[in-house]
Scaffold this motif. Structure first.
Motif, PDB file in Angstrom:
ATOM      1  N   ASP A  54       0.818  -1.217   0.000  1.00  0.00           N
ATOM      2  CA  ASP A  54       0.000   0.000   0.000  1.00  0.00           C
ATOM      3  C   ASP A  54       0.850   1.266   0.000  1.00  0.00           C
ATOM      4  O   ASP A  54       0.418   2.315  -0.499  1.00  0.00           O
ATOM      5  N   SER A  55       2.059   1.184   0.545  1.00  0.00           N
ATOM      6  CA  SER A  55       2.906   2.373   0.660  1.00  0.00           C
ATOM      7  C   SER A  55       3.512   2.816  -0.667  1.00  0.00           C
ATOM      8  O   SER A  55       4.023   3.938  -0.774  1.00  0.00           O
ATOM      9  N   PHE A  56       3.437   1.973  -1.691  1.00  0.00           N
ATOM     10  CA  PHE A  56       4.133   2.263  -2.944  1.00  0.00           C
ATOM     11  C   PHE A  56       3.590   3.513  -3.636  1.00  0.00           C
ATOM     12  O   PHE A  56       4.348   4.343  -4.128  1.00  0.00           O
ATOM     13  N   ASP A  57       2.286   3.674  -3.683  1.00  0.00           N
ATOM     14  CA  ASP A  57       1.702   4.818  -4.388  1.00  0.00           C
ATOM     15  C   ASP A  57       2.177   6.146  -3.807  1.00  0.00           C
ATOM     16  O   ASP A  57       2.430   7.104  -4.549  1.00  0.00           O
ATOM     17  N   ALA A  58       2.303   6.208  -2.493  1.00  0.00           N
ATOM     18  CA  ALA A  58       2.758   7.450  -1.861  1.00  0.00           C
ATOM     19  C   ALA A  58       4.215   7.750  -2.231  1.00  0.00           C
ATOM     20  O   ALA A  58       4.591   8.915  -2.437  1.00  0.00           O
ATOM     21  N   LEU A  59       5.022   6.715  -2.346  1.00  0.00           N
ATOM     22  CA  LEU A  59       6.414   6.910  -2.741  1.00  0.00           C
ATOM     23  C   LEU A  59       6.501   7.429  -4.170  1.00  0.00           C
ATOM     24  O   LEU A  59       7.284   8.329  -4.467  1.00  0.00           O
ATOM     25  N   VAL A  60       5.698   6.868  -5.052  1.00  0.00           N
ATOM     26  CA  VAL A  60       5.690   7.312  -6.445  1.00  0.00           C
ATOM     27  C   VAL A  60       5.210   8.759  -6.537  1.00  0.00           C
ATOM     28  O   VAL A  60       5.742   9.551  -7.325  1.00  0.00           O
ATOM     29  N   ALA A  61       4.228   9.108  -5.727  1.00  0.00           N
ATOM     30  CA  ALA A  61       3.726  10.484  -5.746  1.00  0.00           C
ATOM     31  C   ALA A  61       4.815  11.460  -5.332  1.00  0.00           C
ATOM     32  O   ALA A  61       4.932  12.562  -5.898  1.00  0.00           O
TER      33      ALA A  61
END
Length: 284
Positions: free
Chosen positions: A45-52
């Motif tokens: 779940d944390s991946f999208d925030a890193l990409v953002a």
């Protein structure tokens, strides 16, 4: 990873690599382990925030908190410049200089930041001891952390000093190798947003021509060198000629080494009284 690569393609020269590094960080594994064993796993779940964050131009190294330099894994934060492959030219130049000489015993890193240059040198010459100075206490803490992590802290001394203030050389002594990546960017230079907006400006900018710190350091360089010592400075790709003239003005000798892109990157200097820079470090 494919979706993130497409998203990052507009802001990054290496979108696939960025996406893979961020995914590996989110999974808590190395990139190679991810590619070999985890590509079919669900995305955390944390991946999208890193990409953002990366889509907002934040450097991958600051997001993951680490980067590689000269084969060493270093922790980095916004308090220090991100070590880059271009700077490895300084270590290569040092290796060339000492290939047919006694190895360095004392190494000085001026403006150590993450400690990348000093720790790379100490990893090559295990008999050497190093001194790292920086005007930023947070940078010194970062460098000490990296030295501890790599098992080199007992060989390093960390000092908070600024070469822009008088007396900064006191009690330092002389060194067989001086390394320095000073600020050398012109104040009005156009930089990538991930550099200008996120990396420390005090480590980037050096006056209207990017020469302010060289003007301070070069007159004092000879006093830092042992009889056979050498100093190696990182330079901007367009600064070779003007710096060569500046070195001559201060009665030093200069040679230059290119980086892997073929651009002048390492300026090699020592006092003329020491007999020249040597064939391995000749002008290129």
């Amino acid at each position: 990873v494919r979706t993130a690569t497409d998203l990052l393609a507009t802001i990054s020269d290496s979108p696939r690599l960025d996406a893979e590094l961020l995914m590996a960080h989110a999974l808590g594994v190395s990139r190679s382990d991810m590619l070999l064993r985890a590509m079919r796993d669900p995305a955390p779940d944390s991946f999208d925030a890193l990409v953002a964050r990366r889509a907002g131009h934040e450097p991958v190294a600051y997001i993951t908190g680490s980067t590689e330099f000269y084969g060493l894994e270093l922790q980095v934060s916004p308090s220090v410049l991100i070590p880059r492959g271009d700077s490895e030219a300084l270590i290569d130049a040092a290796c060339e200089h000492f290939v047919d000489r006694a190895p360095p015993q004392r190494i000085l890193d001026l403006g150590t930041g993450s400690g990348a240059l000093l720790l790379a040198a100490l990893s090559l010459w295990p008999q050497a001891e190093g001194v790292a100075i920086d005007a930023s206490m947070s940078a010194l803490r970062q460098a000490h952390c990296n030295a501890t992590k790599l098992g080199m802290a007992e060989r390093c001394t960390f000092l908070r000093r600024s070469w822009r203030k008088g007396g900064w050389q006191r009690d330092l002594g002389r060194f067989d190798l001086v390394l320095c990546n000073p600020p050398y960017v012109e104040d009005d230079a156009t930089l990538d947003p991930q550099v200008r907006e996120f990396e420390p400006s005090s480590a980037l900018f050096a006056g209207p021509e990017g020469l302010d710190d060289y003007e301070i350091l070069l007159p004092q360089t000879g006093d830092l060198l042992s009889e056979d010592g050498i100093a190696i400075f990182e330079i901007g790709a367009t600064q070779q000629n003007v710096l060569a003239d500046l070195v001559t003005k201060h009665e030093l000798e200069s040679a230059f080494r290119n980086d892997l892109a073929g651009l002048p990157r390492a300026m090699i200097i020592l006092a003329k009284k020491h007999g020249g820079v040597g064939k391995a470090a000749g002008r290129r």
